[in-house]
Design a protein around this motif. Structure first.
Motif, PDB file in Angstrom:
ATOM      1  N   ASP A 128      30.464 -30.709  67.776  1.00 16.90           N
ATOM      2  CA  ASP A 128      29.270 -31.416  67.188  1.00 16.90           C
ATOM      3  C   ASP A 128      28.627 -31.001  66.128  1.00 16.90           C
ATOM      4  O   ASP A 128      28.158 -31.598  65.170  1.00 16.90           O
ATOM      5  CB  ASP A 128      28.437 -31.973  68.383  1.00 16.90           C
ATOM      6  N   ARG A 129      28.170 -29.749  66.286  1.00 19.30           N
ATOM      7  CA  ARG A 129      27.371 -28.717  65.423  1.00 19.30           C
ATOM      8  C   ARG A 129      28.161 -28.778  64.332  1.00 19.30           C
ATOM      9  O   ARG A 129      27.673 -28.692  63.005  1.00 19.30           O
ATOM     10  CB  ARG A 129      27.114 -27.512  66.036  1.00 19.30           C
ATOM     11  N   LEU A 130      29.325 -28.424  64.216  1.00 25.52           N
ATOM     12  CA  LEU A 130      30.382 -28.295  62.862  1.00 25.52           C
ATOM     13  C   LEU A 130      30.365 -29.465  62.009  1.00 25.52           C
ATOM     14  O   LEU A 130      30.190 -29.576  60.952  1.00 25.52           O
ATOM     15  CB  LEU A 130      31.694 -27.909  63.435  1.00 25.52           C
ATOM     16  N   ALA A 131      30.369 -30.757  62.687  1.00 28.16           N
ATOM     17  CA  ALA A 131      30.589 -31.940  62.295  1.00 28.16           C
ATOM     18  C   ALA A 131      29.045 -32.251  61.313  1.00 28.16           C
ATOM     19  O   ALA A 131      29.172 -32.744  60.343  1.00 28.16           O
ATOM     20  CB  ALA A 131      30.770 -32.991  63.387  1.00 28.16           C
ATOM     21  N   ASN A 132      28.080 -31.879  62.459  1.00 25.80           N
ATOM     22  CA  ASN A 132      26.802 -32.111  61.631  1.00 25.80           C
ATOM     23  C   ASN A 132      26.521 -31.326  60.339  1.00 25.80           C
ATOM     24  O   ASN A 132      25.988 -31.560  59.449  1.00 25.80           O
ATOM     25  CB  ASN A 132      25.693 -32.142  62.509  1.00 25.80           C
ATOM     26  N   GLU A 133      26.973 -30.050  60.364  1.00 29.41           N
ATOM     27  CA  GLU A 133      26.818 -29.092  59.381  1.00 29.41           C
ATOM     28  C   GLU A 133      27.521 -29.415  58.155  1.00 29.41           C
ATOM     29  O   GLU A 133      27.122 -29.360  56.949  1.00 29.41           O
ATOM     30  CB  GLU A 133      27.112 -27.645  59.793  1.00 29.41           C
ATOM     31  N   ALA A 134      28.939 -30.048  58.262  1.00 30.17           N
ATOM     32  CA  ALA A 134      29.508 -30.715  57.387  1.00 30.17           C
ATOM     33  C   ALA A 134      28.931 -31.832  56.657  1.00 30.17           C
ATOM     34  O   ALA A 134      29.019 -32.176  55.477  1.00 30.17           O
ATOM     35  CB  ALA A 134      30.934 -30.925  57.764  1.00 30.17           C
ATOM     36  N   MET A 135      28.378 -32.596  57.378  1.00 37.02           N
ATOM     37  CA  MET A 135      27.653 -33.705  56.641  1.00 37.02           C
ATOM     38  C   MET A 135      26.372 -33.575  56.030  1.00 37.02           C
ATOM     39  O   MET A 135      26.018 -33.851  55.011  1.00 37.02           O
ATOM     40  CB  MET A 135      27.350 -34.901  58.023  1.00 37.02           C
TER      41      MET A 135
END
Length: 410
Positions: A128-135
């Motif tokens: 989830d953190r990786l997805a948010n950092e990408a966004m």
């Protein structure tokens, strides 16, 4: 697959800010035996739904696993019940956008090499953190890459100063007249036992992160006057500008999932400005209110020293001493702040929460997280509209992430 094939774990997630809206995915590959992270993948994919983003995360994770070991057996762990059930063959895939993505995922490994497991969202925090950092990176016009991700303000759980809100004596802490004094927030049972050091030991799951925002300035703040729960000034023009700056900063990050505030007007105004920018509704927590400074409300430190010298001296010596006129001791503030902390951790487990409060409660949370003695509060400075952050783990450990950050105000 042969009995000696490598065993890998893929964790994946995806999200959409709007559903559909700006979307992204995150995925990682772990060694099943050691738990070591072998690869990370994340990407912003433009406008899409949550389900599409979750499937894209699954595909990216499986491809990364295949690059590492084409003959591996893979266990996929996701918090998307839809993806897990559809890929396990228990649910039909009816949506036309999902069918080609599911087919693509099935082709990456041979039949029987991949099995799927649903996990609670709290256990899928890394992806989830990786997805948010990408966004977040896409919103800034940047690209995400492993090892170059931004630190959470949290991003993910959850102060006292002699001068209360205007940070009056608190910001004078360290001066000669305060050197060597005790008296700040009192200890509680929770604060006297040092928790294990966060990050040293077994996986503790997703942290509950408190992003701690001190309210913006009031008319009393620049004058460094005691301003506790006995007074209720509103934000000044400067304070409203500070609240707007904090709101813009936190909205750009996009990591805050809930907002909790002290009942004081200055905090509610600050929290309201930020919550509006985030599309959230603030929740009031009464135990986040500032210390009641009794007869000292509205006075400067010098005025209190002149009018109530004995009471002030006692207050500086002991966290159990109360201000003149039946004010509140720092020991009492510490106890209720710890109660508020525990309530918020239970309510918002695994989430990032903006906590809008005052000098004393915020410094109390910081002190308790660090396991520091009460007089540590006199050695902290907390500026108006500053940001701090503490992450709390399931085993009771706490990790300090940020303190008194004012970069967003510059």
């Amino acid at each position: 697959m042969s009995a000696g094939s490598r065993r890998l774990i893929v964790e994946a997630d995806g999200g959409s800010r709007g559903n559909p809206g700006p979307a992204g995915y995150g995925a990682l590959v772990l060694d099943a035996a050691s738990g070591e992270v072998l690869a990370e993948r994340a990407e912003a994919i433009g406008r899409a739904t949550n389900n599409v983003a979750e499937y894209r995360g699954l595909i990216a994770g499986l491809r990364a696993a295949r690059e590492l070991a084409p003959d591996a057996t893979v266990r996929v762990r996701m918090d998307s019940k839809l993806v897990v059930e559809q890929m396990s063959g228990r649910w039909k895939i009816k949506h036309p956008d999902m069918r080609p993505l599911a087919a693509e995922a099935r082709e990456i490994f041979p039949p029987g090499a991949v099995r799927y497991e649903w996990i609670p969202r709290a256990e899928n925090g890394h992806a989830d953190r990786l997805a948010n950092e990408a966004m977040d990176a896409a919103k800034r016009g940047e690209s995400w890459s492993p090892g170059n991700s931004t630190a959470q303000l949290a991003a993910p759980a959850r102060s006292a100063g002699p001068a209360g809100d205007p940070a009056e004596p608190a910001e004078a802490a360290g001066s000669d007249e305060r050197a060597g004094t005790a008296g700040a927030t009192g200890t509680t049972e929770a604060s006297t036992t040092a928790p294990p050091a966060a990050g040293w030991g077994a996986d503790q799951g997703t942290a509950t992160t408190f992003v701690l925002l001190r309210h913006g300035e009031t008319a009393l703040t620049p004058q460094k006057r005691f301003s506790g729960s006995g007074a209720d000034p509103e934000l000044s023009e400067a304070g409203r500008r500070q609240a707007a700056a904090a709101a813009a900063h936190l909205a750009a990050r996009g990591t805050v999932q809930a907002v909790v505030t002290s009942p004081a007007l200055r905090c509610r105004q600050t929290a309201g400005t930020v919550a509006d920018a985030l599309g959230l509704k603030p929740r009031i927590e009464d135990d986040l209110r500032e210390t009641d400074f009794g007869a000292w409300e509205g006075l400067s430190f010098a005025e209190v020293r002149e009018r109530h010298p004995e009471d002030l001296a006692a207050w500086l010596r002991s966290p159990k001493a109360e201000p003149t006129g039946g004010g509140e001791s720092f020991a009492a503030v510490s106890r209720r702040t710890a109660v508020a902390r525990d309530r918020m951790i239970a309510r918002f487990a695994g989430r990032t929460v903006l906590v809008v409060s005052h000098v004393t409660p915020i410094k109390s949370l910081v002190r308790l997280a660090l396991g520091a003695p009460p007089d540590a509060l006199f050695r902290m400075e907390l500026s108006a509209a500053s940001l701090s952050a503490v992450a709390y783990y399931a085993d009771g450990a706490a990790s300090m992430r940020l303190f008194n950050d004012t970069a967003h105000l510059r």
